[in-house]
Motif scaffolding. Structure first.
Motif, short mmCIF file in Angstrom:
data_model
loop_
_atom_site.label_atom_id
_atom_site.label_comp_id
_atom_site.label_asym_id
_atom_site.label_seq_id
_atom_site.Cartn_x
_atom_site.Cartn_y
_atom_site.Cartn_z
N TYR A 143 0.85 -1.24 0.33
CA TYR A 143 0.15 0.02 -0.01
C TYR A 143 0.89 1.28 0.01
O TYR A 143 1.89 1.19 0.43
CB TYR A 143 -0.87 0.08 1.29
N PHE A 144 0.25 2.38 -0.47
CA PHE A 144 0.95 3.73 -0.49
C PHE A 144 1.10 4.25 1.02
O PHE A 144 -0.03 3.80 1.93
CB PHE A 144 0.09 4.68 -1.23
N PRO A 145 1.90 5.08 1.44
CA PRO A 145 1.84 5.64 2.78
C PRO A 145 0.52 6.30 3.15
O PRO A 145 0.08 5.89 4.22
CB PRO A 145 3.08 6.81 2.78
N HIS A 146 -0.23 6.94 2.31
CA HIS A 146 -1.36 7.59 2.57
C HIS A 146 -2.62 6.41 3.07
O HIS A 146 -3.36 6.63 3.59
CB HIS A 146 -1.89 8.49 1.66
N GLU A 147 -2.25 5.34 2.28
CA GLU A 147 -3.35 4.24 2.45
C GLU A 147 -3.29 3.63 3.71
O GLU A 147 -4.31 3.16 4.65
CB GLU A 147 -3.11 3.26 1.16
N VAL A 183 2.17 11.25 -2.06
CA VAL A 183 3.06 11.64 -1.17
C VAL A 183 4.58 11.21 -1.61
O VAL A 183 5.28 10.20 -1.29
CB VAL A 183 2.72 11.11 0.30
N PRO A 184 5.23 12.08 -2.45
CA PRO A 184 6.50 11.97 -3.11
C PRO A 184 7.50 12.36 -1.72
O PRO A 184 7.23 12.86 -1.13
CB PRO A 184 6.70 13.06 -4.14
N GLY A 185 8.44 11.35 -1.86
CA GLY A 185 9.57 11.46 -0.95
C GLY A 185 9.21 11.22 0.42
O GLY A 185 9.82 11.76 1.38
N TRP A 186 8.16 10.51 0.57
CA TRP A 186 8.10 9.77 1.76
C TRP A 186 9.08 9.30 2.89
O TRP A 186 9.01 9.69 3.95
CB TRP A 186 6.96 8.78 1.84
N GLU A 187 10.19 8.85 2.29
CA GLU A 187 11.23 8.36 2.92
C GLU A 187 11.99 9.36 3.87
O GLU A 187 12.57 8.97 5.11
CB GLU A 187 12.18 7.64 1.90
N ASP A 188 11.63 10.63 3.66
CA ASP A 188 12.52 11.51 4.40
C ASP A 188 11.63 12.05 5.58
O ASP A 188 12.21 12.74 6.57
CB ASP A 188 12.99 12.86 3.64
N ALA A 189 10.38 11.67 5.63
CA ALA A 189 9.50 12.20 6.85
C ALA A 189 9.93 11.08 8.16
O ALA A 189 10.55 10.04 7.90
CB ALA A 189 8.01 11.62 6.59
N THR A 212 5.96 3.65 -3.00
CA THR A 212 6.40 5.19 -3.04
C THR A 212 6.41 5.64 -4.47
O THR A 212 5.96 5.31 -5.21
CB THR A 212 7.78 5.07 -2.07
N GLY A 213 7.67 6.48 -4.60
CA GLY A 213 7.79 7.66 -5.75
C GLY A 213 7.28 7.28 -6.95
O GLY A 213 6.40 7.96 -7.47
N ILE A 214 8.05 6.41 -7.69
CA ILE A 214 7.69 6.05 -9.21
C ILE A 214 6.26 5.56 -9.38
O ILE A 214 5.57 5.95 -10.16
CB ILE A 214 8.76 4.89 -9.82
N GLU A 215 5.77 4.63 -8.44
CA GLU A 215 4.51 4.11 -8.49
C GLU A 215 3.64 5.37 -8.09
O GLU A 215 2.59 5.55 -9.01
CB GLU A 215 4.23 3.03 -7.44
N TYR A 216 3.77 6.10 -7.29
CA TYR A 216 2.87 7.26 -7.07
C TYR A 216 2.86 8.19 -8.51
O TYR A 216 1.77 8.58 -8.63
CB TYR A 216 3.56 8.28 -5.99
N MET A 217 4.07 8.37 -9.26
CA MET A 217 3.71 9.14 -10.30
C MET A 217 3.03 8.21 -11.47
O MET A 217 2.44 9.03 -12.28
CB MET A 217 5.24 9.46 -10.87
N MET A 218 3.03 6.93 -11.36
CA MET A 218 2.31 6.29 -12.41
C MET A 218 1.10 6.32 -11.91
O MET A 218 0.05 6.59 -13.02
CB MET A 218 2.69 4.66 -12.50
N GLU A 219 0.53 6.28 -10.77
CA GLU A 219 -0.78 6.70 -10.49
C GLU A 219 -1.33 7.94 -10.66
O GLU A 219 -2.58 8.15 -11.12
CB GLU A 219 -0.93 6.44 -8.94
#
Length: 323
Positions: A143-147, A183-189, A212-219
């Motif tokens: 799942y994505f971070p927000h999910e 939520v791009p760049g979630w890793e730095d939170a 994370t990132g690339i999959e977020y851009m695809m979505e």
């Protein structure tokens, strides 16, 4: 006309004040013409309690998608469950290094004039989300971070811990709407750092359990393509950085890399920024620069309000909401 809107229209006549009015009216016009709005959130706006106005914008369908930093994603929930333990430091400009070390020793993490309590906020939510990470990992789910945050909020397991009125949590409002979020760049939170630690320690076996990132851009690419078949999508940017630059790039990517020629440009653009115009700065770039990158068009309504977003955003939202 509401009292706040009357006040704004009467007093905000020039300079950044006038830009605020123009941007707010442009937002209203865009929605009234059948458009949708995408909002990006940088900085520490959740700790600034933007949810007091942002949550109602979401509930009233004035916002149709959000891109935010990992910090804003988690800090709204930190505030939801630990508000009473926060400390405000109005004299933060006068703090000495020794004063700052004293805050550290008490596990109080300072964001300008506000200290987030590590144990009551960060570690509290870590314990909740870790259970979801491990459960998904063991089940082979991703799942994505927000999910993950949506799952926790919608489960109701935190309700007994709420320390603010839940109507003022923008993330809870988004979860209840199942609002599209990126939520791009979630890793730095903070939670991203914690997740890395749990992957290293072996609590989570598969690092890609959190998408994370690339999959977020695809979505984002597919969501933008589908939504703009019927509606123009505007771009309302709070601050700069990755929260703004990541999603606005989806349009040139669709055109130049995927050759989707009939996908429209962003239909409205506004940025609230306290970054002065400067050489090579994305946050300080004027909107017209984005024309050269294929993000905005020559005739796209464009606004920039050079001021503090914690002041400007609630006023614009109040105007749009008719408060």
């Amino acid at each position: 006309m509401s009292e706040i809107t009357k006040f704004i229209k009467h007093h905000y006549r020039h300079f950044n004040a006038a830009a605020l009015v123009d941007a707010a009216q442009g937002y209203v016009d865009h929605l009234n013409n059948g458009g949708k709005m995408f909002v990006t959130i940088a900085g520490a706006m959740s700790t600034a309690e933007l949810g007091l106005s942002l949550a109602e914008m979401i509930r009233q369908d004035k916002i149709h998608g959000i891109c935010c930093t990992g910090a804003n994603l988690e800090e709204d929930v930190f505030n939801l469950v630990a508000h009473d333990f926060y400390e405000r430091v109005p004299h933060y400009r006068d703090l000495t290094p020794a004063d700052e070390a004293g805050l550290l020793s008490r596990h109080m993490n300072r964001v300008t004039d506000t200290c987030i309590p590590e144990m009551e906020a960060m570690r509290r939510i870590e314990n909740e989300v870790l259970q979801e990470w491990v459960r998904a990992d063991q089940a082979g789910e991703r799942y994505f971070p927000h999910e993950f945050m949506y799952k926790i909020l919608l489960s109701g397991q935190l309700e007994k811990s709420y320390q603010i009125d839940p109507k003022n949590s923008w993330l809870l409002a988004a979860a209840q709407k199942n609002l599209p979020m990126f939520v791009p760049g979630w890793e730095d939170a903070t939670l991203g750092n914690m997740y890395a630690g749990h992957c290293i320690s072996g609590d989570v076996k598969k690092v890609h359990t959190v998408r994370t990132g690339i999959e977020y851009m695809m979505e984002l690419a597919e969501w933008y393509t589908n939504l703009t078949k019927d509606s123009s999508l505007g771009f309302f940017q709070i601050g700069g950085g990755i929260a703004g630059d990541f999603p606005i790039c989806v349009v040139p990517m669709l055109h130049q890399d995927l050759q989707r020629e009939h996908v429209p440009l962003w239909g409205y653009f506004c940025q609230i920024s306290d970054s002065t115009t400067s050489y090579g700065s994305y946050s300080g770039a004027v909107p017209n620069e984005k024309i050269t990158w294929g993000k905005l068009g020559e005739k796209t309504p464009k606004f920039i309000v050079e001021s503090d977003a914690s002041i400007v955003a609630p006023l614009i939202f109040a105007y749009v909401l008719g408060w």
